[in-house]
Design a protein around this motif. Sequence first.
Motif, PDB file in Angstrom:
ATOM      1  N   ARG A  20      21.758   5.841  -1.940  1.00  0.00           N
ATOM      2  CA  ARG A  20      21.566   7.247  -1.557  1.00  0.00           C
ATOM      3  C   ARG A  20      20.421   7.862  -2.363  1.00  0.00           C
ATOM      4  NH1 ARG A  20      25.902   8.286   1.589  1.00  0.00           N
ATOM      5  NH2 ARG A  20      27.746   7.157   0.868  1.00  0.00           N
ATOM      6  N   GLY A  21      19.579   8.612  -1.677  1.00  0.00           N
ATOM      7  CA  GLY A  21      18.461   9.277  -2.369  1.00  0.00           C
ATOM      8  C   GLY A  21      17.341   8.324  -2.746  1.00  0.00           C
ATOM      9  N   ARG A  22      17.331   7.119  -2.122  1.00  0.00           N
ATOM     10  CA  ARG A  22      16.315   6.114  -2.475  1.00  0.00           C
ATOM     11  C   ARG A  22      15.361   5.861  -1.306  1.00  0.00           C
ATOM     12  NH1 ARG A  22      16.655   5.741  -7.954  1.00  0.00           N
ATOM     13  NH2 ARG A  22      18.722   5.059  -8.651  1.00  0.00           N
ATOM     14  N   ILE A  23      14.203   5.348  -1.669  1.00  0.00           N
ATOM     15  CA  ILE A  23      13.264   4.818  -0.661  1.00  0.00           C
ATOM     16  C   ILE A  23      13.558   3.328  -0.518  1.00  0.00           C
ATOM     17  CG2 ILE A  23      10.849   4.317  -0.102  1.00  0.00           C
ATOM     18  CD1 ILE A  23      10.797   7.198  -0.227  1.00  0.00           C
ATOM     19  N   VAL A  24      13.689   2.878   0.732  1.00  0.00           N
ATOM     20  CA  VAL A  24      13.936   1.462   1.022  1.00  0.00           C
ATOM     21  C   VAL A  24      12.821   0.990   1.964  1.00  0.00           C
ATOM     22  CG1 VAL A  24      15.596  -0.206   1.956  1.00  0.00           C
ATOM     23  CG2 VAL A  24      16.437   1.896   0.860  1.00  0.00           C
ATOM     24  N   LEU A  25      12.257  -0.185   1.682  1.00  0.00           N
ATOM     25  CA  LEU A  25      11.236  -0.743   2.582  1.00  0.00           C
ATOM     26  C   LEU A  25      11.727  -2.031   3.220  1.00  0.00           C
ATOM     27  CD1 LEU A  25       9.174   1.215   1.019  1.00  0.00           C
ATOM     28  CD2 LEU A  25       7.479  -0.494   1.655  1.00  0.00           C
ATOM     29  N   PRO A  41      13.124   3.542  -8.919  1.00  0.00           N
ATOM     30  CA  PRO A  41      13.098   2.215  -8.294  1.00  0.00           C
ATOM     31  C   PRO A  41      12.955   2.354  -6.770  1.00  0.00           C
ATOM     32  CG  PRO A  41      14.952   2.400  -9.821  1.00  0.00           C
ATOM     33  CD  PRO A  41      14.363   3.780  -9.684  1.00  0.00           C
ATOM     34  N   ILE A  42      12.192   1.446  -6.176  1.00  0.00           N
ATOM     35  CA  ILE A  42      12.087   1.367  -4.720  1.00  0.00           C
ATOM     36  C   ILE A  42      12.795   0.085  -4.306  1.00  0.00           C
ATOM     37  CG2 ILE A  42      10.479   1.035  -2.783  1.00  0.00           C
ATOM     38  CD1 ILE A  42       8.504   2.862  -4.308  1.00  0.00           C
ATOM     39  N   TYR A  43      13.643   0.194  -3.269  1.00  0.00           N
ATOM     40  CA  TYR A  43      14.464  -0.943  -2.842  1.00  0.00           C
ATOM     41  C   TYR A  43      13.766  -1.665  -1.688  1.00  0.00           C
ATOM     42  CZ  TYR A  43      18.022   0.792  -5.961  1.00  0.00           C
ATOM     43  OH  TYR A  43      18.688   1.173  -7.100  1.00  0.00           O
ATOM     44  N   ILE A  44      13.748  -2.976  -1.752  1.00  0.00           N
ATOM     45  CA  ILE A  44      13.026  -3.741  -0.722  1.00  0.00           C
ATOM     46  C   ILE A  44      13.920  -4.792  -0.058  1.00  0.00           C
ATOM     47  CG2 ILE A  44      10.726  -3.411  -1.737  1.00  0.00           C
ATOM     48  CD1 ILE A  44      10.918  -6.268  -2.893  1.00  0.00           C
ATOM     49  N   HIS A  45      13.604  -5.042   1.203  1.00  0.00           N
ATOM     50  CA  HIS A  45      14.210  -6.136   1.971  1.00  0.00           C
ATOM     51  C   HIS A  45      13.717  -7.465   1.387  1.00  0.00           C
ATOM     52  CE1 HIS A  45      14.666  -8.825   5.462  1.00  0.00           C
ATOM     53  NE2 HIS A  45      15.479  -7.928   6.007  1.00  0.00           N
ATOM     54  N   GLY A  46      14.555  -8.485   1.460  1.00  0.00           N
ATOM     55  CA  GLY A  46      14.199  -9.786   0.896  1.00  0.00           C
ATOM     56  C   GLY A  46      12.902 -10.377   1.438  1.00  0.00           C
ATOM     57  N   ALA A  47      12.564 -10.039   2.696  1.00  0.00           N
ATOM     58  CA  ALA A  47      11.351 -10.592   3.309  1.00  0.00           C
ATOM     59  C   ALA A  47      10.075 -10.043   2.670  1.00  0.00           C
ATOM     60  CB  ALA A  47      11.345 -10.299   4.807  1.00  0.00           C
ATOM     61  N   LEU A  48      10.198  -8.989   1.860  1.00  0.00           N
ATOM     62  CA  LEU A  48       9.010  -8.416   1.216  1.00  0.00           C
ATOM     63  C   LEU A  48       8.830  -8.919  -0.209  1.00  0.00           C
ATOM     64  CD1 LEU A  48       9.373  -4.656   2.288  1.00  0.00           C
ATOM     65  CD2 LEU A  48       8.226  -6.507   3.494  1.00  0.00           C
ATOM     66  N   GLU A  49       9.852  -9.639  -0.704  1.00  0.00           N
ATOM     67  CA  GLU A  49       9.915  -9.929  -2.135  1.00  0.00           C
ATOM     68  C   GLU A  49       8.739 -10.788  -2.633  1.00  0.00           C
ATOM     69  OE1 GLU A  49      13.366 -12.184  -3.227  1.00  0.00           O
ATOM     70  OE2 GLU A  49      13.438 -11.280  -5.231  1.00  0.00           O
ATOM     71  N   ARG A  50       8.463 -11.890  -1.920  1.00  0.00           N
ATOM     72  CA  ARG A  50       7.463 -12.825  -2.453  1.00  0.00           C
ATOM     73  C   ARG A  50       6.058 -12.235  -2.475  1.00  0.00           C
ATOM     74  NH1 ARG A  50       7.858 -18.891  -0.601  1.00  0.00           N
ATOM     75  NH2 ARG A  50       7.221 -18.004   1.377  1.00  0.00           N
ATOM     76  N   LEU A  51       5.699 -11.508  -1.409  1.00  0.00           N
ATOM     77  CA  LEU A  51       4.354 -10.944  -1.385  1.00  0.00           C
ATOM     78  C   LEU A  51       4.221  -9.774  -2.360  1.00  0.00           C
ATOM     79  CD1 LEU A  51       3.534 -11.354   2.388  1.00  0.00           C
ATOM     80  CD2 LEU A  51       2.253 -12.345   0.489  1.00  0.00           C
ATOM     81  N   CYS A  52       5.298  -8.983  -2.529  1.00  0.00           N
ATOM     82  CA  CYS A  52       5.235  -7.911  -3.532  1.00  0.00           C
ATOM     83  C   CYS A  52       5.046  -8.507  -4.926  1.00  0.00           C
ATOM     84  CB  CYS A  52       6.491  -7.033  -3.483  1.00  0.00           C
ATOM     85  SG  CYS A  52       6.518  -5.900  -2.078  1.00  0.00           S
ATOM     86  N   SER A  53       5.751  -9.599  -5.209  1.00  0.00           N
ATOM     87  CA  SER A  53       5.594 -10.151  -6.552  1.00  0.00           C
ATOM     88  C   SER A  53       4.230 -10.825  -6.701  1.00  0.00           C
ATOM     89  CB  SER A  53       6.776 -11.041  -6.951  1.00  0.00           C
ATOM     90  OG  SER A  53       6.643 -12.313  -6.411  1.00  0.00           O
ATOM     91  N   LEU A  54       3.687 -11.391  -5.616  1.00  0.00           N
ATOM     92  CA  LEU A  54       2.324 -11.940  -5.693  1.00  0.00           C
ATOM     93  C   LEU A  54       1.307 -10.822  -5.969  1.00  0.00           C
ATOM     94  CD1 LEU A  54       0.383 -14.374  -5.383  1.00  0.00           C
ATOM     95  CD2 LEU A  54       0.184 -13.749  -2.973  1.00  0.00           C
ATOM     96  N   ARG A 107       0.832  -1.207   0.000  1.00  0.00           N
ATOM     97  CA  ARG A 107       0.000   0.000   0.000  1.00  0.00           C
ATOM     98  C   ARG A 107       0.865   1.255   0.000  1.00  0.00           C
ATOM     99  NH1 ARG A 107      -3.501   1.755   5.152  1.00  0.00           N
ATOM    100  NH2 ARG A 107      -4.522   3.604   4.288  1.00  0.00           N
ATOM    101  N   VAL A 108       1.935   1.249   0.810  1.00  0.00           N
ATOM    102  CA  VAL A 108       2.839   2.402   0.854  1.00  0.00           C
ATOM    103  C   VAL A 108       3.491   2.599  -0.514  1.00  0.00           C
ATOM    104  CG1 VAL A 108       5.026   3.241   1.833  1.00  0.00           C
ATOM    105  CG2 VAL A 108       3.251   2.323   3.348  1.00  0.00           C
ATOM    106  N   ILE A 109       3.934   1.502  -1.116  1.00  0.00           N
ATOM    107  CA  ILE A 109       4.571   1.601  -2.442  1.00  0.00           C
ATOM    108  C   ILE A 109       3.579   2.177  -3.459  1.00  0.00           C
ATOM    109  CG2 ILE A 109       5.490   0.250  -4.383  1.00  0.00           C
ATOM    110  CD1 ILE A 109       6.639  -1.715  -2.193  1.00  0.00           C
ATOM    111  N   ARG A 110       2.363   1.670  -3.451  1.00  0.00           N
ATOM    112  CA  ARG A 110       1.356   2.118  -4.422  1.00  0.00           C
ATOM    113  C   ARG A 110       1.036   3.609  -4.222  1.00  0.00           C
ATOM    114  NH1 ARG A 110       0.807   1.473  -9.223  1.00  0.00           N
ATOM    115  NH2 ARG A 110       0.125   3.620  -9.185  1.00  0.00           N
ATOM    116  N   HIS A 111       0.945   4.041  -2.945  1.00  0.00           N
ATOM    117  CA  HIS A 111       0.707   5.472  -2.673  1.00  0.00           C
ATOM    118  C   HIS A 111       1.879   6.317  -3.159  1.00  0.00           C
ATOM    119  CE1 HIS A 111      -3.107   5.971  -0.590  1.00  0.00           C
ATOM    120  NE2 HIS A 111      -2.861   4.933   0.184  1.00  0.00           N
ATOM    121  N   LEU A 112       3.119   5.819  -2.972  1.00  0.00           N
ATOM    122  CA  LEU A 112       4.288   6.561  -3.465  1.00  0.00           C
ATOM    123  C   LEU A 112       4.196   6.735  -4.982  1.00  0.00           C
ATOM    124  CD1 LEU A 112       7.035   4.795  -1.309  1.00  0.00           C
ATOM    125  CD2 LEU A 112       6.599   7.275  -1.316  1.00  0.00           C
ATOM    126  N   ARG A 113       3.794   5.671  -5.681  1.00  0.00           N
ATOM    127  CA  ARG A 113       3.639   5.753  -7.148  1.00  0.00           C
ATOM    128  C   ARG A 113       2.568   6.770  -7.512  1.00  0.00           C
ATOM    129  NH1 ARG A 113       8.456   3.885  -7.744  1.00  0.00           N
ATOM    130  NH2 ARG A 113       8.733   1.618  -7.825  1.00  0.00           N
TER     131      ARG A 113
END
Length: 333
Positions: free
Chosen positions: A230-235, A194-207, A181-187
């Motif tokens: 630098r200058g990036r959003i990371v979740l 590009p938004i950078y994500i922790h590995g634990a978010l990968e499977r559900l984001c791709s689903l 939801r946060v990613i979609r609101h940012l868009r």
Amino acid sequence: MPTPGSWIKPHPGGIYVPPGDFWIDPSDPQPLALVTHGHADHARSGHDHVMATPETLAIMETRYGEYAESTPVQHGEVMRVGEVDVSFVPAGHVLGSAQIVMDHAGERVVVSGDYKRRADPTCAPFQPVACDVFITEATFGLPVFRHPDTAGEVEKALEALAANPDRCVLIGAYALGKAQRVIRHLRDLGHHDPIYIHGALERLCSLYGDLGVDLGDLILATGKTKDELRGRIVLSPPGALNDRWSRRLPDPITAMASGWMRIRQRARQRNVELPLIISDHADWDELTGTITEVGPKEVWVTHGREDALLHWCMTRQIKARALHLVGREDEDD
Ligand SMILES: [Zn+2]
Ligand SMILES: [Zn+2]
């Protein structure tokens, strides 16, 4: 005349419905479980047979592996289970989340599951259904909880990033629902980097992507250099905000997206510099407004801060009781 909902048997481990011989969101393995949504405190593994929306089943499969038996129920479809007519209606909480509407003995009982009323670009909006008994959550059931406008909160992350181009903004968000939801609101606010994500978010984001929620360009943060970030959003999930993983980031501005960020103490506990009050649950006005809208004879509260809500109901001549279901709130924020 029997009391409303006398054919429903609440139990600390879930709601049992004898005329259909099924459980709703049971905490222990059961022969037949109807599941409102994919959060771990509602969707447990180990049931023999699960009925849920196709999206919730896909989320459970992603998290737990395949089920022996499952029945997908589309929003709006009516299924006969034993002596009960059952339908799943959108709850606006996370992708696939549903209220469970049950008709039996001339009465309608609605189990809200977790829900919210404000717009969420990643799931269908809550649909109010008039009923005799409304079984609601009350995670944020105190008048102090009034969630601000979501876009305004997300905008704060973009403003912090613009003011600190040599740092990154690290946002802690639960892996199912909140992160997407946060990613979609940012868009939607025009952030297309590009938004950078922790590995634990990968499977559900791709689903979510597979199920039609476009999250834009996501890159795994693992292994990236400080300069790249630098200058990036990371979740990341909330648990990774202060652990070793986050030390490799370039001087992160630590943010967290949660309804609990309303409470300063909670933000301090997690060393959160930028609290973002973004919740997937109804706030006080949404809870009371929803009860008014669905007009029940009785309100049953599954979990959360129920006292103020029970009192609010009683002053309006609505019977109300607390069910004290156990083991909720693992992912409630
Ligand atoms: Zn939930
Ligand atoms: Zn919950």
